[in-house]
Design an enzyme around this catalytic site. Structure first.
Site, mmCIF file in Angstrom:
data_model
loop_
_atom_site.group_PDB
_atom_site.id
_atom_site.type_symbol
_atom_site.label_atom_id
_atom_site.label_comp_id
_atom_site.label_asym_id
_atom_site.label_seq_id
_atom_site.Cartn_x
_atom_site.Cartn_y
_atom_site.Cartn_z
ATOM 1 N N ASP A 145 89.390 -17.514 25.610
ATOM 2 C CA ASP A 145 90.631 -17.286 24.856
ATOM 3 C C ASP A 145 90.437 -17.603 23.370
ATOM 4 O O ASP A 145 89.611 -18.443 23.013
ATOM 5 C CB ASP A 145 91.743 -18.162 25.448
ATOM 6 C CG ASP A 145 93.128 -17.695 25.029
ATOM 7 O OD1 ASP A 145 93.268 -16.563 24.523
ATOM 8 O OD2 ASP A 145 94.081 -18.480 25.201
ATOM 9 N N ASN B 253 97.455 -8.748 30.929
ATOM 10 C CA ASN B 253 97.067 -8.275 29.595
ATOM 11 C C ASN B 253 97.479 -6.825 29.331
ATOM 12 O O ASN B 253 97.436 -6.360 28.188
ATOM 13 C CB ASN B 253 95.555 -8.447 29.355
ATOM 14 C CG ASN B 253 95.136 -9.893 29.119
ATOM 15 O OD1 ASN B 253 94.037 -10.308 29.484
ATOM 16 N ND2 ASN B 253 96.006 -10.692 28.493
HETATM 17 C C1 IPE Z 1 94.025 -15.331 29.503
HETATM 18 O O1 IPE Z 1 94.297 -15.372 28.143
HETATM 19 C C2 IPE Z 1 93.323 -14.051 29.841
HETATM 20 C C3 IPE Z 1 91.958 -13.894 29.334
HETATM 21 C C4 IPE Z 1 91.304 -14.776 28.618
HETATM 22 C C5 IPE Z 1 91.318 -12.670 29.692
HETATM 23 P P1 IPE Z 1 95.711 -14.904 27.571
HETATM 24 O O2 IPE Z 1 95.612 -15.042 26.094
HETATM 25 O O3 IPE Z 1 96.055 -13.572 28.110
HETATM 26 O O4 IPE Z 1 96.689 -15.979 28.201
HETATM 27 P P2 IPE Z 1 98.122 -16.468 27.730
HETATM 28 O O5 IPE Z 1 98.969 -15.241 27.518
HETATM 29 O O6 IPE Z 1 97.938 -17.230 26.459
HETATM 30 O O7 IPE Z 1 98.613 -17.342 28.845
HETATM 31 C C1 IPE Z 2 91.241 -13.569 24.568
HETATM 32 O O1 IPE Z 2 91.687 -13.647 23.258
HETATM 33 C C2 IPE Z 2 90.871 -12.154 24.952
HETATM 34 C C3 IPE Z 2 91.761 -11.548 25.958
HETATM 35 C C4 IPE Z 2 92.823 -12.116 26.474
HETATM 36 C C5 IPE Z 2 91.428 -10.219 26.385
HETATM 37 P P1 IPE Z 2 93.197 -13.387 22.855
HETATM 38 O O2 IPE Z 2 93.346 -11.962 22.433
HETATM 39 O O3 IPE Z 2 94.124 -13.831 23.921
HETATM 40 O O4 IPE Z 2 93.310 -14.335 21.578
HETATM 41 P P2 IPE Z 2 94.558 -15.195 21.134
HETATM 42 O O5 IPE Z 2 94.962 -16.042 22.305
HETATM 43 O O6 IPE Z 2 95.629 -14.249 20.742
HETATM 44 O O7 IPE Z 2 94.044 -16.003 20.001
HETATM 45 MG MG MG Z 3 95.068 -15.594 24.289
#
Ligand code: IPE
Ligand code: IPE
Ligand code: MG
Length: 227
Positions: free
Chosen positions: A16, A64
């Site tokens: 993340d 997602n």
């Molecule tokens: C979890 O991260 C999913 C992945 C890392 C693929 P998210 O960024 O989607 O999770 P939330 O929305 O902060 O809980």
């Molecule tokens: C994780 O990074 C990647 C996926 C969830 C696919 P994020 O896109 O969730 O990054 P933040 O949480 O917005 O920083």
């Molecule tokens: Mg995230």
């Protein structure tokens, strides 16, 4: 000492923080995702020496899909590119690819690429399991209904139907970016896993950070409810 000597066989990571990594640099989110893929590549290459049996990576959750269409499109394109560019390296170094989640629900061309990659890496010894279109509650529901169809809904019967049934028990679950939640990842498997949360954003996560998590894991006393 290798990870095996410390007892960690299976490590999972919630990757993340790509968006925040980009935002801090005033770059488009997609650049954060690109750098996230580079972090995956470097980690998979760097962790081969650690003696892990399995590394499970949360790449795309079933939730997602709620993101804007162009971001979902960028993530899918990065997935296509990654499979193409890194499959030879997986094959060459004996990495077995596994996919968990409802990956058959992805675009047909990605499903075809993944099918091919799974077949061509099947002989590998270290497993990299990628969670794609993965939601743990959905996985448990699927497993429970398959167990019910076979006539037995016990924890053992459900576990045997999970996407992770052929993987070693989860030892260590890492989440980057400072968030302290599981976001529908490996809820069942995490029952007795050790948790490790770090503020490092995913694009900055290196094999040294994994090593630090494994060092911390080595100091944890696991009790499984006993004493
Ligand atoms: C979890 O991260 C999913 C992945 C890392 C693929 P998210 O960024 O989607 O999770 P939330 O929305 O902060 O809980
Ligand atoms: C994780 O990074 C990647 C996926 C969830 C696919 P994020 O896109 O969730 O990054 P933040 O949480 O917005 O920083
Ligand atoms: Mg995230």
């Amino acid at each position: 000492m290798t990870a095996a000597a410390r007892g960690a066989r299976h490590v999972a990571i919630i990757m993340d923080g790509n968006g925040r990594w980009a935002k801090r640099r005033h770059l488009p989110r997609v650049v954060g995702h690109q750098r996230g893929v580079e972090a995956v590549r470097a980690l998979v290459r760097g962790c081969r020496q650690l003696g892990l049996e399995c590394l499970t990576l949360y790449a795309f959750s079933s939730e997602n899909w709620k993101r804007p269409e162009d971001e979902v499109g960028d993530l899918m394109n990065l997935m296509r590119k990654f499979i193409k560019s890194d499959l030879p390296d997986f094959i060459e170094h004996g990495v077995r690819l596994k996919i968990i989640g409802d990956w058959q629900g992805l675009a047909p061309d990605i499903v075809t690429m993944l099918d091919d990659a799974l077949e061509r890496t099947a002989g590998g010894s270290m497993t990299v399991a990628v969670a794609l279109n993965y939601g743990s509650q959905q996985e448990i529901a699927r497993a429970a209904s398959r167990a019910a169809a076979k006539g037995q809904v016990t924890p053992e019967a459900i576990e045997a139907e999970l996407d992770t049934a052929d993987l070693p028990p989860l030892d260590l679950l890492i989440r980057t970016s400072g968030e302290v939640r599981l976001s529908n990842f490996l809820l069942w498997q995490a029952a007795y896993a050790e948790m490790y949360f770090t503020d490092v954003l995913w694009p900055d996560f290196k094999v040294e950070h994994l090593q630090a998590a494994l060092d911390e894991f080595a100091t944890r006393e696991r009790r499984y409810g006993g004493r």
